[in-house]
Design a protein around this motif. Structure first.
Motif, PDB file in Angstrom:
ATOM      1  N   UNK A  41      36.018  -8.318  -0.251  1.00  0.00           N
ATOM      2  CA  UNK A  41      35.898  -9.457   0.667  1.00  0.00           C
ATOM      3  C   UNK A  41      36.731  -9.163   1.907  1.00  0.00           C
ATOM      4  N   UNK A  42      36.259  -9.671   3.055  1.00  0.00           N
ATOM      5  CA  UNK A  42      36.918  -9.396   4.327  1.00  0.00           C
ATOM      6  C   UNK A  42      37.175 -10.704   5.064  1.00  0.00           C
ATOM      7  N   UNK A  43      38.155 -10.698   5.984  1.00  0.00           N
ATOM      8  CA  UNK A  43      38.465 -11.904   6.749  1.00  0.00           C
ATOM      9  C   UNK A  43      37.548 -12.021   7.959  1.00  0.00           C
ATOM     10  N   UNK A 110      24.401   0.301   1.268  1.00  0.00           N
ATOM     11  CA  UNK A 110      24.329   1.626   1.888  1.00  0.00           C
ATOM     12  C   UNK A 110      25.031   1.691   3.230  1.00  0.00           C
ATOM     13  N   UNK A 111      24.939   0.616   4.014  1.00  0.00           N
ATOM     14  CA  UNK A 111      25.392   0.692   5.400  1.00  0.00           C
ATOM     15  C   UNK A 111      26.661  -0.100   5.706  1.00  0.00           C
ATOM     16  N   UNK A 112      27.127  -0.899   4.739  1.00  0.00           N
ATOM     17  CA  UNK A 112      28.368  -1.644   4.983  1.00  0.00           C
ATOM     18  C   UNK A 112      29.402  -1.465   3.878  1.00  0.00           C
ATOM     19  N   UNK A 113      29.019  -1.665   2.615  1.00  0.00           N
ATOM     20  CA  UNK A 113      29.985  -1.621   1.515  1.00  0.00           C
ATOM     21  C   UNK A 113      30.518  -0.209   1.289  1.00  0.00           C
ATOM     22  N   UNK A 114      29.630   0.754   1.115  1.00  0.00           N
ATOM     23  CA  UNK A 114      30.067   2.135   0.865  1.00  0.00           C
ATOM     24  C   UNK A 114      30.838   2.710   2.057  1.00  0.00           C
ATOM     25  N   UNK A 115      30.343   2.567   3.293  1.00  0.00           N
ATOM     26  CA  UNK A 115      31.134   3.065   4.430  1.00  0.00           C
ATOM     27  C   UNK A 115      32.506   2.404   4.541  1.00  0.00           C
ATOM     28  N   UNK A 116      32.587   1.092   4.251  1.00  0.00           N
ATOM     29  CA  UNK A 116      33.882   0.404   4.322  1.00  0.00           C
ATOM     30  C   UNK A 116      34.836   0.928   3.255  1.00  0.00           C
ATOM     31  N   UNK A 117      34.317   1.210   2.056  1.00  0.00           N
ATOM     32  CA  UNK A 117      35.165   1.708   0.975  1.00  0.00           C
ATOM     33  C   UNK A 117      35.726   3.089   1.282  1.00  0.00           C
ATOM     34  N   UNK A 118      34.983   3.889   2.010  1.00  0.00           N
ATOM     35  CA  UNK A 118      35.375   5.277   2.260  1.00  0.00           C
ATOM     36  C   UNK A 118      36.055   5.493   3.602  1.00  0.00           C
ATOM     37  N   UNK A 119      36.118   4.458   4.427  1.00  0.00           N
ATOM     38  CA  UNK A 119      36.754   4.622   5.733  1.00  0.00           C
ATOM     39  C   UNK A 119      38.271   4.504   5.606  1.00  0.00           C
ATOM     40  N   UNK A 120      38.967   4.913   6.628  1.00  0.00           N
ATOM     41  CA  UNK A 120      40.423   4.853   6.612  1.00  0.00           C
ATOM     42  C   UNK A 120      40.938   3.416   6.736  1.00  0.00           C
ATOM     43  N   UNK A 121      40.265   2.611   7.539  1.00  0.00           N
ATOM     44  CA  UNK A 121      40.706   1.231   7.749  1.00  0.00           C
ATOM     45  C   UNK A 121      40.118   0.270   6.724  1.00  0.00           C
ATOM     46  N   UNK A 122      39.005   0.648   6.115  1.00  0.00           N
ATOM     47  CA  UNK A 122      38.271  -0.187   5.158  1.00  0.00           C
ATOM     48  C   UNK A 122      37.731  -1.461   5.797  1.00  0.00           C
ATOM     49  N   UNK A 123      37.586  -1.461   7.112  1.00  0.00           N
ATOM     50  CA  UNK A 123      37.006  -2.623   7.788  1.00  0.00           C
ATOM     51  C   UNK A 123      35.503  -2.695   7.517  1.00  0.00           C
ATOM     52  N   UNK A 124      34.996  -3.907   7.469  1.00  0.00           N
ATOM     53  CA  UNK A 124      33.571  -4.124   7.249  1.00  0.00           C
ATOM     54  C   UNK A 124      32.807  -3.995   8.558  1.00  0.00           C
ATOM     55  N   UNK A 125      31.639  -3.410   8.503  1.00  0.00           N
ATOM     56  CA  UNK A 125      30.761  -3.386   9.674  1.00  0.00           C
ATOM     57  C   UNK A 125      30.114  -4.748   9.841  1.00  0.00           C
ATOM     58  N   UNK A 126      30.863  -5.684  10.409  1.00  0.00           N
ATOM     59  CA  UNK A 126      30.431  -7.086  10.456  1.00  0.00           C
ATOM     60  C   UNK A 126      29.126  -7.255  11.230  1.00  0.00           C
ATOM     61  N   UNK A 127      29.016  -6.563  12.357  1.00  0.00           N
ATOM     62  CA  UNK A 127      27.808  -6.725  13.175  1.00  0.00           C
ATOM     63  C   UNK A 127      26.570  -6.209  12.435  1.00  0.00           C
ATOM     64  N   UNK A 194      31.341 -12.367  19.956  1.00  0.00           N
ATOM     65  CA  UNK A 194      32.606 -11.790  19.474  1.00  0.00           C
ATOM     66  C   UNK A 194      32.802 -12.005  17.981  1.00  0.00           C
ATOM     67  N   UNK A 195      33.339 -10.971  17.309  1.00  0.00           N
ATOM     68  CA  UNK A 195      33.629 -11.069  15.878  1.00  0.00           C
ATOM     69  C   UNK A 195      34.788 -12.041  15.664  1.00  0.00           C
ATOM     70  N   UNK A 196      34.654 -12.891  14.671  1.00  0.00           N
ATOM     71  CA  UNK A 196      35.650 -13.920  14.389  1.00  0.00           C
ATOM     72  C   UNK A 196      34.951 -15.250  14.206  1.00  0.00           C
ATOM     73  N   UNK A 197      35.615 -16.319  14.587  1.00  0.00           N
ATOM     74  CA  UNK A 197      35.016 -17.648  14.464  1.00  0.00           C
ATOM     75  C   UNK A 197      33.697 -17.792  15.213  1.00  0.00           C
ATOM     76  N   UNK A 198      33.561 -17.249  16.445  1.00  0.00           N
ATOM     77  CA  UNK A 198      32.276 -17.396  17.151  1.00  0.00           C
ATOM     78  C   UNK A 198      31.108 -16.806  16.359  1.00  0.00           C
ATOM     79  N   UNK A 199      31.271 -15.589  15.836  1.00  0.00           N
ATOM     80  CA  UNK A 199      30.178 -14.965  15.083  1.00  0.00           C
ATOM     81  C   UNK A 199      29.931 -15.691  13.766  1.00  0.00           C
ATOM     82  N   UNK A 200      31.001 -16.169  13.110  1.00  0.00           N
ATOM     83  CA  UNK A 200      30.825 -16.900  11.860  1.00  0.00           C
ATOM     84  C   UNK A 200      30.044 -18.192  12.075  1.00  0.00           C
ATOM     85  N   UNK A 201      30.361 -18.931  13.120  1.00  0.00           N
ATOM     86  CA  UNK A 201      29.652 -20.183  13.394  1.00  0.00           C
ATOM     87  C   UNK A 201      28.178 -19.938  13.693  1.00  0.00           C
ATOM     88  N   UNK A 202      27.902 -18.923  14.496  1.00  0.00           N
ATOM     89  CA  UNK A 202      26.510 -18.583  14.805  1.00  0.00           C
ATOM     90  C   UNK A 202      25.784 -18.160  13.530  1.00  0.00           C
TER      91      UNK A 202
END
Length: 242
Positions: A41-43, A110-127, A194-202
């Protein structure tokens, strides 16, 4: 259902199994290079928030890729006897509805979970995740329901029944347009907002808004529809084209 139609749904479940297997294969390629704990899960800013063991984080979606379509198939086959009277096109589109969760989950894995698990920052590709929801769960879903006849799954969109035979075709013609437009809008916003509250609301507005709108349309139409032929017995794929 006839043997031909049963095979159509069986092929759909087979494809779901293939996608689930591919998801597991993608996770297994660099399994030992992946940390023992990965984010599940991501913020709001796509940074890791909840960490779980590697096996759970990388295998949860592949399991759901097969489990969800099987559950939909059982719901249709056990609790909705009307589908045996559906036309060829409607049954084919029902198979697409069953396959849709597998396509969505495979893409996310394939395009968000696995890349996030293997990246250095583990950030999710939110877009990319939001764009995936826009394509599969809104735009493509909107295209599929236009050719469907009454069934238990789509009561989530239009829960009010009516004795007017034009109810289904008219309401789902509107639903198709609303969901498709919401998908197109969300896809554009995925790359611009923008990623954050604006993208979540949309995201929430575009995802939940079509359901709220269709509940209103369904209720209003059922209140103003006059008596006609039975909805379940008379609706046909040809009605949706008029």
């Amino acid at each position: 259902m006839t043997q031909t139609h049963i095979r159509v749904f069986q092929h759909t479940l087979f494809l779901s199994g293939v996608l689930a297997t591919l998801s597991v294969s993608l996770a297994a390629v660099d399994w030992h290079k992946t940390p023992a704990h990965v984010p599940l899960w991501w913020n709001l800013h796509a940074h890791p928030l909840l960490w779980v063991p590697r096996w759970l984080g990388l295998l949860l979606l592949p399991v759901l890729t097969l489990l969800v379509p099987c559950s939909l198939y059982l719901i249709l086959s056990l609790w909705d006897g009307s589908i045996k009277n559906h036309g060829e096109e409607s049954k084919y589109m029902l198979s697409q509805i069953i396959l849709l969760p597998a396509l969505f989950l495979f893409t996310v894995q394939s395009f968000t979970i696995v890349p996030a698990a293997m990246s250095e920052t583990h950030d999710l590709g939110a877009r990319l995740f939001v764009a995936t929801v826009a394509v599969w769960l809104l735009f493509w879903f909107g295209k599929i329901i236009l050719k469907l006849e009454p069934n238990i799954l789509l009561r989530l969109i239009a829960p009010w029944e009516t004795t007017n035979s034009s109810y289904w075709s008219n309401v789902y013609f509107i639903a198709s347009r609303i969901f498709s437009m919401a998908g197109e809008s969300l896809f554009l916003c995925a790359w611009l907002v923008p990623i954050g509250w604006p993208l979540l609301l949309v995201f929430l507005i575009c995802l939940l808004g079509p359901f709220v709108a269709m509940w209103g349309v369904s209720y209003a139409y059922s209140q103003h529809s006059g008596p006609d032929q039975s909805l379940v017995n008379q609706a046909s794929p040809q009605q949706t084209d008029t």
